[in-house]
Write a protein that holds these residues in place. Structure first.
Motif, short mmCIF file in Angstrom:
data_model
loop_
_atom_site.label_atom_id
_atom_site.label_comp_id
_atom_site.label_asym_id
_atom_site.label_seq_id
_atom_site.Cartn_x
_atom_site.Cartn_y
_atom_site.Cartn_z
N PHE A 94 -33.99 67.02 83.21
CA PHE A 94 -35.17 67.39 83.97
C PHE A 94 -36.20 68.14 83.14
O PHE A 94 -37.28 68.46 83.62
CB PHE A 94 -34.77 68.20 85.21
CG PHE A 94 -33.86 67.46 86.13
CD1 PHE A 94 -34.35 66.47 86.96
CD2 PHE A 94 -32.50 67.71 86.13
CE1 PHE A 94 -33.51 65.75 87.80
CE2 PHE A 94 -31.65 67.01 86.97
CZ PHE A 94 -32.15 66.02 87.80
N LYS A 95 -35.85 68.44 81.90
CA LYS A 95 -36.76 69.10 80.95
C LYS A 95 -37.35 70.39 81.52
O LYS A 95 -38.56 70.62 81.47
CB LYS A 95 -37.86 68.14 80.51
CG LYS A 95 -37.32 66.94 79.74
CD LYS A 95 -38.44 66.06 79.25
CE LYS A 95 -37.90 65.00 78.33
NZ LYS A 95 -37.57 63.75 78.94
N LEU A 96 -36.48 71.22 82.05
CA LEU A 96 -36.91 72.52 82.57
C LEU A 96 -37.06 73.49 81.41
O LEU A 96 -36.34 73.41 80.42
CB LEU A 96 -35.88 73.05 83.56
CG LEU A 96 -35.66 72.18 84.81
CD1 LEU A 96 -34.48 72.71 85.60
CD2 LEU A 96 -36.91 72.13 85.66
N HIS A 97 -38.00 74.42 81.52
CA HIS A 97 -38.20 75.43 80.49
C HIS A 97 -37.05 76.43 80.53
O HIS A 97 -36.36 76.57 81.53
CB HIS A 97 -39.53 76.16 80.71
CG HIS A 97 -40.71 75.25 80.70
ND1 HIS A 97 -41.73 75.36 81.60
CD2 HIS A 97 -41.04 74.21 79.89
CE1 HIS A 97 -42.63 74.43 81.36
NE2 HIS A 97 -42.24 73.71 80.33
N LYS A 98 -36.87 77.15 79.43
CA LYS A 98 -35.79 78.13 79.34
C LYS A 98 -35.89 79.18 80.43
O LYS A 98 -34.88 79.56 81.02
CB LYS A 98 -35.79 78.81 77.97
CG LYS A 98 -35.33 77.92 76.85
CD LYS A 98 -35.36 78.66 75.52
CE LYS A 98 -34.97 77.72 74.39
NZ LYS A 98 -34.99 78.40 73.09
N THR A 99 -37.09 79.64 80.70
CA THR A 99 -37.26 80.66 81.74
C THR A 99 -36.94 80.11 83.13
O THR A 99 -36.39 80.82 83.96
CB THR A 99 -38.69 81.24 81.74
OG1 THR A 99 -39.63 80.17 81.84
CG2 THR A 99 -38.96 82.04 80.48
N GLU A 100 -37.25 78.83 83.35
CA GLU A 100 -36.93 78.21 84.63
C GLU A 100 -35.42 78.09 84.79
O GLU A 100 -34.87 78.36 85.87
CB GLU A 100 -37.60 76.84 84.74
CG GLU A 100 -39.12 76.94 84.79
CD GLU A 100 -39.82 75.61 84.58
OE1 GLU A 100 -41.02 75.54 84.90
OE2 GLU A 100 -39.21 74.63 84.07
N LEU A 101 -34.73 77.70 83.72
CA LEU A 101 -33.27 77.61 83.77
C LEU A 101 -32.66 78.98 84.02
O LEU A 101 -31.71 79.11 84.81
CB LEU A 101 -32.73 77.03 82.46
CG LEU A 101 -32.94 75.53 82.25
CD1 LEU A 101 -32.55 75.13 80.84
CD2 LEU A 101 -32.14 74.74 83.28
#
Length: 131
Positions: A68-75
């Motif tokens: 899903f190519k989520l950003h590190k902060t989103e993860l």
């Protein structure tokens, strides 16, 4: 004090919880501010989803969320406070309407439910609602 690396890494609540548990268990009784900070932080974290998480469940969840190519902060936000509704995904994922389809949002929620089943809140029984 000199700051060598201002943003070396971000820690999840689980990692902080585990570290503070080790600090509390390994060292003799602390006195003063360190003891207070450790106690208060552990007390807070015991009431968050991180208490039921494991390192393995976090790793597997992150691995399954990779497409899903989520950003590190989103993860990190997903791990710290696992969302259970599509609305919560919208709050966490920047520009979620453009980046994710409705099916992808449902897939993300399914992955989270699979790895963090303790956060899924069941609706109260009808008997409890009428009381």
């Amino acid at each position: 004090m000199e700051i060598v690396s201002s943003n070396c890494a971000s820690l999840s609540n689980y990692e902080v919880f585990e570290h503070l548990q080790k600090v509390k268990d390994c060292r003799p009784k602390h006195k003063g501010q360190l003891a207070t900070i450790t106690y208060e932080t552990l007390r807070y974290l015991e009431n968050t989803p991180c208490k039921e998480q494991t390192a393995q469940s976090i790793k597997e969840c992150i691995r399954e969320l990779a497409p899903f190519k989520l950003h590190k902060t989103e993860l990190l936000m997903i791990i710290n406070n696992p969302p259970i509704t599509p609305l919560e995904i919208q709050f966490i994922v920047e520009e979620s309407e453009e980046r994710l389809t409705e099916d992808q949002v449902q897939e993300i929620l399914a992955i989270i439910a699979k790895h963090f089943p303790h956060v899924i809140k069941t609706p109260p029984d009808e008997d409890e609602q009428s009381e």
